[in-house]
Motif scaffolding. Structure first.
Motif, short mmCIF file in Angstrom:
data_model
loop_
_atom_site.label_atom_id
_atom_site.label_comp_id
_atom_site.label_asym_id
_atom_site.label_seq_id
_atom_site.Cartn_x
_atom_site.Cartn_y
_atom_site.Cartn_z
N PHE A 110 -2.08 70.41 34.28
CA PHE A 110 -2.25 70.24 35.72
C PHE A 110 -3.68 70.56 36.11
O PHE A 110 -4.25 71.57 35.68
N THR A 111 -4.30 69.71 36.96
CA THR A 111 -5.62 70.02 37.49
C THR A 111 -5.66 69.98 39.01
O THR A 111 -6.24 70.86 39.62
N SER A 112 -5.04 68.96 39.63
CA SER A 112 -5.05 68.93 41.10
C SER A 112 -3.94 68.01 41.63
O SER A 112 -3.45 67.13 40.93
N LYS A 113 -3.58 68.26 42.89
CA LYS A 113 -2.52 67.49 43.54
C LYS A 113 -2.86 67.29 45.01
O LYS A 113 -3.26 68.23 45.69
N LEU A 114 -2.69 66.06 45.47
CA LEU A 114 -2.68 65.75 46.91
C LEU A 114 -1.22 65.65 47.33
O LEU A 114 -0.45 64.88 46.74
N TRP A 115 -0.84 66.41 48.34
CA TRP A 115 0.52 66.38 48.87
C TRP A 115 0.52 65.40 50.03
O TRP A 115 -0.22 65.61 51.00
N LEU A 116 1.33 64.38 49.98
CA LEU A 116 1.39 63.40 51.05
C LEU A 116 2.65 63.57 51.87
O LEU A 116 3.74 63.78 51.31
N ALA A 117 2.50 63.49 53.19
CA ALA A 117 3.64 63.55 54.10
C ALA A 117 4.51 62.32 53.91
O ALA A 117 4.12 61.37 53.22
N ASP A 118 5.67 62.30 54.53
CA ASP A 118 6.57 61.16 54.40
C ASP A 118 5.93 59.90 54.98
O ASP A 118 5.24 59.94 55.97
N ASP A 119 6.17 58.78 54.29
CA ASP A 119 5.62 57.50 54.74
C ASP A 119 6.59 56.82 55.71
O ASP A 119 7.57 57.43 56.15
N GLU A 120 6.34 55.57 56.03
CA GLU A 120 7.16 54.83 56.99
C GLU A 120 8.60 54.64 56.51
O GLU A 120 9.50 54.38 57.32
N LEU A 121 8.85 54.81 55.22
CA LEU A 121 10.18 54.68 54.65
C LEU A 121 10.82 56.03 54.33
O LEU A 121 11.85 56.10 53.68
N GLY A 122 10.17 57.11 54.78
CA GLY A 122 10.69 58.45 54.55
C GLY A 122 10.44 58.99 53.15
O GLY A 122 11.04 59.99 52.75
N ARG A 123 9.55 58.37 52.39
CA ARG A 123 9.26 58.81 51.02
C ARG A 123 8.06 59.75 51.00
O ARG A 123 7.07 59.52 51.67
N TYR A 124 8.18 60.80 50.20
CA TYR A 124 7.07 61.71 49.93
C TYR A 124 6.43 61.31 48.61
O TYR A 124 7.11 60.81 47.70
N ARG A 125 5.12 61.53 48.53
CA ARG A 125 4.41 61.28 47.28
C ARG A 125 3.51 62.48 46.97
O ARG A 125 2.97 63.11 47.87
N GLY A 126 3.34 62.72 45.68
CA GLY A 126 2.30 63.61 45.18
C GLY A 126 1.37 62.75 44.35
O GLY A 126 1.83 61.96 43.52
N VAL A 127 0.07 62.87 44.58
CA VAL A 127 -0.92 62.13 43.80
C VAL A 127 -1.75 63.16 43.06
O VAL A 127 -2.49 63.93 43.68
#
Length: 195
Positions: A110-127
């Motif tokens: 692990f080095t880094s993560k962007l936490w993304l809020a829910d999108d228009e379809l209610g999906r969360y993403r981690g990049v």
């Protein structure tokens, strides 16, 4: 899904292997947190990432370990939709999710993560930027067991993009070539740029 981009057949690790990995991660995480190696940079907060499927989401947190840069970089994108979370409960989840940090920072690579809020379809993403695609795959398959406890059935997915730094993937044209060619509903994992 596109196997070349690391989105081929996906499945969780067997339960015993996954939970052992998560337990080892939690122990390592507390050591890293105690030594002050985990950072929460504010520079990307509020940035909106768009994806090739036409959805977008706002960065609400970033977590870095050390410099946040990998020696053998790959980008990992994880997606899920929370079960029974609607309306204001999303804001509560985003605040509470900081407590989930020990579930990933101690995984090898692990080095880094962007936490993304829910999108228009209610999906969360981690990049994520991960050090080594095999390590990223192991993490994603272990995390699947944790996400399955709180996610809608069939909503969990991940993509491993070897040899690509996360910041390069989110900033410009990436492994799929021209992103202006239209929406691709199956490309939930492919960032089309940040705003």
């Amino acid at each position: 899904m596109d196997h070349e981009a690391g989105t081929g057949e996906q499945r969780a690790l067997p339960p015993g292997a996954a939970w052992r990995s998560v337990a080892a991660c939690i122990l390592s995480s507390f050591v890293l947190l105690g030594r002050g190696r985990v950072h929460l940079p504010a520079g990307r907060l509020g940035m909106r990432l768009t994806f090739a499927d036409g959805t977008s989401a706002r960065v609400y947190r970033e977590t870095c370990l050390g410099s946040g840069l990998a020696k053998d970089p790959c980008t990992l994108v994880v997606c899920f939709r929370l079960r029974r979370v609607r309306g204001r409960a999303h804001a509560l989840f985003r605040r509470e999710s900081l407590l989930n940090t020990p579930l990933f920072v101690g995984f090898p690579g692990f080095t880094s993560k962007l936490w993304l809020a829910d999108d228009e379809l209610g999906r969360y993403r981690g990049v994520y930027e991960w050090d080594g695609p095999e390590r990223a795959e192991h993490y994603a398959r272990s995390l699947w067991r944790v996400l399955a406890l709180v996610s809608e059935h069939g909503s969990i997915g991940y993509a491993v993009l070897p040899r690509l730094r996360r910041d390069d993937v989110i900033a410009g044209p990436g492994p799929a070539g021209d992103r202006g060619a239209g929406r691709d509903a199956g490309a939930w994992w492919l960032p089309a740029g940040g705003m």
